[in-house]
Motif scaffolding. Structure first.
Motif, PDB file in Angstrom:
ATOM      1  N   ALA A  34       0.829  -1.211   0.000  1.00  0.00           N
ATOM      2  CA  ALA A  34       0.000   0.000   0.000  1.00  0.00           C
ATOM      3  C   ALA A  34       0.858   1.254   0.000  1.00  0.00           C
ATOM      4  N   HIS A  35       2.106   1.116   0.436  1.00  0.00           N
ATOM      5  CA  HIS A  35       2.999   2.271   0.489  1.00  0.00           C
ATOM      6  C   HIS A  35       4.103   2.188  -0.552  1.00  0.00           C
ATOM      7  N   GLY A  36       3.874   1.394  -1.556  1.00  0.00           N
ATOM      8  CA  GLY A  36       4.770   1.391  -2.707  1.00  0.00           C
ATOM      9  C   GLY A  36       6.059   0.609  -2.530  1.00  0.00           C
ATOM     10  N   MET A  37       6.136  -0.246  -1.504  1.00  0.00           N
ATOM     11  CA  MET A  37       7.343  -1.066  -1.348  1.00  0.00           C
ATOM     12  C   MET A  37       7.329  -2.163  -2.413  1.00  0.00           C
ATOM     13  N   PRO A  38       8.506  -2.513  -2.936  1.00  0.00           N
ATOM     14  CA  PRO A  38       8.547  -3.492  -4.032  1.00  0.00           C
ATOM     15  C   PRO A  38       8.413  -4.928  -3.546  1.00  0.00           C
ATOM     16  N   LEU A  39       7.293  -5.231  -2.932  1.00  0.00           N
ATOM     17  CA  LEU A  39       7.031  -6.590  -2.455  1.00  0.00           C
ATOM     18  C   LEU A  39       5.978  -7.189  -3.374  1.00  0.00           C
TER      19      LEU A  39
END
Ligand code: FES
Length: 110
Positions: A30-35
């Motif tokens: 949701a916060h744009g982390m590349p997961l």
């Protein structure tokens, strides 16, 4: 709300908050982390791999055998690696620090 500090591959700290009960994977996404989380929490991929700050690692419920097996396949695994789809936010985790591993499959040359 539970505060989580994501540390990106280039060392940037990103403080976010999430509701208890939210999975760490979903919060990061949701916060744009590349997961990638390709299997959506079925423990059939390892693209949701994160590295937990050592101080916090011991406070998490232990990983299941299935999670350990899947982590064995993840790139750049460390002693405090976990699958973020298996971690649910609780009030006890307020302030946890989570690093995004540099050697993930979709990032070449790191
Ligand atoms: Fe596939 Fe976590 S999303 S193992």
């Amino acid at each position: 709300m539970v505060r989580v500090c994501f540390v990106t591959t280039d060392g940037r700290r990103c403080d976010v908050t999430g509701q208890p009960g939210t999975r760490l994977l979903e919060l990061g996404q949701a916060h744009g982390m590349p997961l990638e989380g390709t299997c959506e929490g079925q423990m059939a991929c390892s693209t949701c791999h994160v590295v937990i700050a050592p101080d916090w690692f011991d406070r998490l419920p232990a990983a299941s055998d299935d999670e350990e097996d899947m982590l064995d396949l993840a790139a750049g695994v460390t002693r405090t690696s976990r699958l973020s789809c298996q971690i649910t936010l609780t009030d006890d985790l307020d302030g946890i620090e989570v690093r995004i591993p540099g050697e993930s499959r979709d990032m070449q040359g790191r």
